[in-house]
Design a protein around this motif. Structure first.
Motif, PDB file in Angstrom:
ATOM      1  N   ALA A 139       0.843  -1.211  -0.016  1.00 39.46           N
ATOM      2  CA  ALA A 139      -0.055  -0.158  -0.134  1.00 39.46           C
ATOM      3  C   ALA A 139       0.946   1.258   0.020  1.00 39.46           C
ATOM      4  O   ALA A 139       1.856   1.338   0.781  1.00 39.46           O
ATOM      5  CB  ALA A 139      -0.877  -0.119   1.210  1.00 39.46           C
ATOM      6  N   ASP A 140       0.432   2.104  -0.828  1.00 35.10           N
ATOM      7  CA  ASP A 140       0.768   3.419  -0.674  1.00 35.10           C
ATOM      8  C   ASP A 140      -0.066   4.339   0.019  1.00 35.10           C
ATOM      9  O   ASP A 140      -1.156   4.598  -0.600  1.00 35.10           O
ATOM     10  CB  ASP A 140       1.205   4.219  -2.236  1.00 35.10           C
ATOM     11  N   PHE A 141       0.077   5.243   0.905  1.00 39.61           N
ATOM     12  CA  PHE A 141      -0.780   5.890   1.577  1.00 39.61           C
ATOM     13  C   PHE A 141      -0.555   7.356   1.100  1.00 39.61           C
ATOM     14  O   PHE A 141       0.456   7.775   1.381  1.00 39.61           O
ATOM     15  CB  PHE A 141      -0.878   6.013   3.413  1.00 39.61           C
ATOM     16  N   LEU A 142      -1.552   7.958   0.171  1.00 37.89           N
ATOM     17  CA  LEU A 142      -1.289   9.393  -0.261  1.00 37.89           C
ATOM     18  C   LEU A 142      -2.204  10.273   0.291  1.00 37.89           C
ATOM     19  O   LEU A 142      -3.685  10.256   0.074  1.00 37.89           O
ATOM     20  CB  LEU A 142      -1.515   9.371  -1.882  1.00 37.89           C
ATOM     21  N   LEU A 143      -1.555  11.147   1.121  1.00 40.55           N
ATOM     22  CA  LEU A 143      -2.634  12.283   2.035  1.00 40.55           C
ATOM     23  C   LEU A 143      -2.810  13.277   1.240  1.00 40.55           C
ATOM     24  O   LEU A 143      -1.542  14.050   1.041  1.00 40.55           O
ATOM     25  CB  LEU A 143      -1.921  12.345   3.427  1.00 40.55           C
ATOM     26  N   ALA A 144      -3.819  13.573   1.028  1.00 41.38           N
ATOM     27  CA  ALA A 144      -4.274  14.780  -0.004  1.00 41.38           C
ATOM     28  C   ALA A 144      -4.953  15.832   0.982  1.00 41.38           C
ATOM     29  O   ALA A 144      -5.770  15.759   2.043  1.00 41.38           O
ATOM     30  CB  ALA A 144      -5.012  14.441  -1.202  1.00 41.38           C
ATOM     31  N   ASP A 145      -4.563  17.341   0.953  1.00 41.15           N
ATOM     32  CA  ASP A 145      -5.335  18.340   1.676  1.00 41.15           C
ATOM     33  C   ASP A 145      -6.280  19.048   0.865  1.00 41.15           C
ATOM     34  O   ASP A 145      -6.018  19.477  -0.121  1.00 41.15           O
ATOM     35  CB  ASP A 145      -4.076  19.056   1.948  1.00 41.15           C
ATOM     36  N   ALA A 146      -7.639  18.889   1.279  1.00 41.72           N
ATOM     37  CA  ALA A 146      -8.813  19.127   0.453  1.00 41.72           C
ATOM     38  C   ALA A 146      -9.224  20.557   0.989  1.00 41.72           C
ATOM     39  O   ALA A 146     -10.504  20.946   0.539  1.00 41.72           O
ATOM     40  CB  ALA A 146     -10.045  18.221   0.570  1.00 41.72           C
ATOM     41  N   ARG A 147      -8.526  21.409   1.776  1.00 43.40           N
ATOM     42  CA  ARG A 147      -8.913  22.677   2.314  1.00 43.40           C
ATOM     43  C   ARG A 147      -8.127  23.809   2.053  1.00 43.40           C
ATOM     44  O   ARG A 147      -8.460  24.718   1.594  1.00 43.40           O
ATOM     45  CB  ARG A 147      -8.960  22.493   3.750  1.00 43.40           C
ATOM     46  N   GLN A 148      -6.864  23.630   2.372  1.00 49.63           N
ATOM     47  CA  GLN A 148      -5.706  24.709   2.344  1.00 49.63           C
ATOM     48  C   GLN A 148      -5.551  25.383   1.035  1.00 49.63           C
ATOM     49  O   GLN A 148      -5.324  26.577   0.926  1.00 49.63           O
ATOM     50  CB  GLN A 148      -4.288  24.308   2.884  1.00 49.63           C
ATOM     51  N   TYR A 149      -5.540  24.486  -0.145  1.00 49.65           N
ATOM     52  CA  TYR A 149      -5.431  25.342  -1.293  1.00 49.65           C
ATOM     53  C   TYR A 149      -6.494  25.393  -2.293  1.00 49.65           C
ATOM     54  O   TYR A 149      -6.351  25.710  -3.557  1.00 49.65           O
ATOM     55  CB  TYR A 149      -4.272  24.371  -2.172  1.00 49.65           C
ATOM     56  N   ARG A 150      -7.719  25.150  -1.818  1.00 48.90           N
ATOM     57  CA  ARG A 150      -8.975  25.748  -2.593  1.00 48.90           C
ATOM     58  C   ARG A 150      -8.840  26.978  -3.182  1.00 48.90           C
ATOM     59  O   ARG A 150      -8.549  27.930  -2.400  1.00 48.90           O
ATOM     60  CB  ARG A 150     -10.203  25.473  -1.649  1.00 48.90           C
ATOM     61  N   GLN A 151      -9.426  26.993  -4.522  1.00 46.45           N
ATOM     62  CA  GLN A 151      -9.441  28.458  -4.988  1.00 46.45           C
ATOM     63  C   GLN A 151     -10.177  28.313  -6.085  1.00 46.45           C
ATOM     64  O   GLN A 151     -10.128  27.516  -7.194  1.00 46.45           O
ATOM     65  CB  GLN A 151      -8.029  28.982  -5.332  1.00 46.45           C
ATOM     66  N   GLY A 152     -11.458  29.101  -6.306  1.00 46.89           N
ATOM     67  CA  GLY A 152     -12.283  28.977  -7.423  1.00 46.89           C
ATOM     68  C   GLY A 152     -13.106  27.607  -7.438  1.00 46.89           C
ATOM     69  O   GLY A 152     -13.524  27.089  -6.383  1.00 46.89           O
ATOM     70  N   SER A 153     -12.790  27.032  -8.496  1.00 52.10           N
ATOM     71  CA  SER A 153     -13.261  25.508  -8.918  1.00 52.10           C
ATOM     72  C   SER A 153     -12.075  24.548  -8.866  1.00 52.10           C
ATOM     73  O   SER A 153     -12.272  23.715  -9.305  1.00 52.10           O
ATOM     74  CB  SER A 153     -13.504  25.670 -10.388  1.00 52.10           C
ATOM     75  N   ASP A 154     -10.925  25.025  -8.205  1.00 49.06           N
ATOM     76  CA  ASP A 154      -9.833  24.290  -8.029  1.00 49.06           C
ATOM     77  C   ASP A 154      -9.717  23.626  -6.569  1.00 49.06           C
ATOM     78  O   ASP A 154      -9.658  24.597  -5.672  1.00 49.06           O
ATOM     79  CB  ASP A 154      -8.552  24.804  -8.392  1.00 49.06           C
ATOM     80  N   MET A 155      -9.946  22.371  -6.417  1.00 54.88           N
ATOM     81  CA  MET A 155      -9.951  21.656  -5.005  1.00 54.88           C
ATOM     82  C   MET A 155      -8.305  21.535  -4.362  1.00 54.88           C
ATOM     83  O   MET A 155      -8.233  21.978  -3.325  1.00 54.88           O
ATOM     84  CB  MET A 155     -10.293  20.212  -4.891  1.00 54.88           C
ATOM     85  N   LEU A 156      -7.197  21.333  -5.067  1.00 54.20           N
ATOM     86  CA  LEU A 156      -6.084  20.960  -4.566  1.00 54.20           C
ATOM     87  C   LEU A 156      -4.954  22.026  -4.817  1.00 54.20           C
ATOM     88  O   LEU A 156      -4.062  22.093  -4.199  1.00 54.20           O
ATOM     89  CB  LEU A 156      -5.758  19.512  -5.339  1.00 54.20           C
TER      90      LEU A 156
END
Length: 458
Positions: A271-288
């Motif tokens: 397994a590779d655990f890939l942790l993504a931040d779904a808050r800090q970089y939101r801008q307009g229609s861009d989540m990540l």
């Protein structure tokens, strides 16, 4: 100089496992909610002794040292231990002025060539005033290899003057919403005094990411989510991130209002655990944000692990509602970002999520409405530990979302086993949270085959 009272009232923790080491954590707080001195500690650095052993009795100590607990970081301690054996259990403890902390058990990540099964669990949404953390006590008893916390570790709300019909089981320390560093620190201290939460931290290493309530409900990017501007909010976000770091076993400190949350934690060939931040970089229609999206898609396409576990906070699959629009706070509000991530999806994609206070399980498809379209992976959304679920017409939602296979609003966590041959996820639920002592039961189980969900008898 006065002798300190017992300083380990907030317990111990470990986290961020690598094949050769982990982070060990504690915070000195003889009076966790002291009104004037943070934790009841003096305003000076304090040396804290630590030990790591191969056995719980500490007859085979393999490493030891002294760490400085600094007042500017609320006398928290983050010890970076290296040089350990891969895929092995260890035990650790701290001591200060004759006081000895509880003993914690940790486990290093497996070696890069390992094909041993990986036992992991994930939790989220543990609102203190909504109930008892009994589910975390049961999770501690399972002693998984690693626990992933997917956000809403604390809730920033103050104690309501009139709770009304809502569930309000345990009192908070303040009626005020957390906005300052001192308030966030006290809120974490209130949570970390909980014995069940301490047990879960002491049972296994954690890998954690924040969602919104560690800062403010529904925040995104540089904006607080209430229509106001960013300057005051970024100051608040800096305080919130600092307190978050001070109370969790993280490898990297925040810098001002920024905290590096997206990262890769490999677990052998399984397994590779890939942790993504779904808050800090939101801008307009861009989540990540562009940089994180490039990182994530490169990691997904380049991974050679059997399972690519994308760990992030919010609902990933499409979820349409009968009489209301889709949630703008989930990936439904950012369909372009989701489409680009799915375009990079390799075989073995498993998304794990939290946020919505209920358990869901979904197939991820190239065409959401077509059951015969290409299977791109699966999503498991975990239930809340205690946070009240919203009122949901689940049958109506399932009827118009054929890719969603499961819903349940009971409280608990998801326990998983990943191997080279398969991945199984069991939804574990307690029967009540308004008082201690609830039993635990497996209410649903799934196996992932050919990038699709398969329901199991439990």
């Amino acid at each position: 100089m006065a002798k300190l009272g017992y300083p380990f009232t907030l317990g111990v923790a470990s986290g961020e496992p690598l094949p050769d080491g982990v982070i060990l954590w504690t915070r000195l707080a003889p009076e966790p909610l002291h009104p004037a001195q943070t934790g009841g500690m003096p305003g000076r650095a304090v040396g804290v002794a630590w030990q790591v052993a191969e056995d719980e009795a500490f007859s085979r100590v393999v490493q030891s040292g002294t760490a400085q607990a600094q007042p500017d970081w609320a006398h928290s301690v983050h010890v970076k231990v290296a040089g350990l054996r891969a895929g092995a259990d260890y035990f650790y403890r701290f001591s200060l002025e004759g006081h000895v902390s509880p003993v914690g058990r940790t486990r290093t990540a497996p070696a890069s060539a390992s094909t041993d099964p990986v036992r992991f669990a994930f939790v989220s949404c543990q609102r203190y005033e909504h109930g008892h953390f009994t589910a975390l006590r049961h999770l501690a008893a399972e002693r998984p290899d690693v626990i992933l916390h997917l956000g809403d570790y604390i809730y920033e709300y103050g104690k309501p003057a009139n709770p009304g019909a809502g569930r309000y089981v345990r009192p908070l320390e303040s009626t005020a919403e957390c906005k300052t560093l001192g308030a966030y620190r006290n809120r974490y201290a209130r949570y970390r005094m909980d014995a069940d939460l301490q047990a879960a931290h002491a049972a296994a290493p954690w890998i954690a990411i924040p969602d919104d309530h560690e800062v403010r409900d529904n925040w995104g990017g540089a904006l607080p989510g209430d229509g106001s501007g960013s300057a005051a909010f970024l100051k608040r976000r800096a305080a919130a991130f600092k307190a978050y770091y001070e109370h969790l076993p993280l490898r990297i400190r925040p810098t001002g209002a920024s905290l590096q949350n997206y990262r890769w934690r490999p677990y052998g060939r399984v397994a590779d655990f890939l942790l993504a931040d779904a808050r800090q970089y939101r801008q307009g229609s861009d989540m990540l944000g562009a940089a994180q999206e490039r990182w994530l898609t490169a990691r997904l396409t380049g991974s050679t692990a059997r399972w690519k576990v994308l760990a992030q906070a919010v609902f990933f699959a499409q979820r349409r509602f009968p009489l209301e629009p889709s949630s703008s706070d989930a990936w439904d509000g950012f369909p372009g970002s989701r489409a680009r991530v799915l375009a990079a999806a390799p075989d073995g994609l498993v998304v794990i999520s939290g946020d919505v206070h209920a358990g869901w399980a979904s197939d991820l498809r190239a065409d959401w409405a077509d059951a015969t379209s290409k299977a791109l992976g699966v999503e498991f959304v975990g239930p809340s530990v205690t946070s009240m679920p919203p009122i949901t017409d689940a049958s109506a939602i399932l009827a118009i979302n054929p890719h969603i296979a499961f819903f349940d609003s009971r409280h608990g966590y998801v326990s998983c086993t990943a191997s080279m041959d398969g991945l199984r996820a069991d939804y574990r639920a307690v029967s009540f949270v308004d008082r201690p002592g609830a039993p635990i039961a497996t209410i649903a189980g799934f196996e992932v085959k050919d990038n699709r969900l398969h329901r199991l008898d439990v």
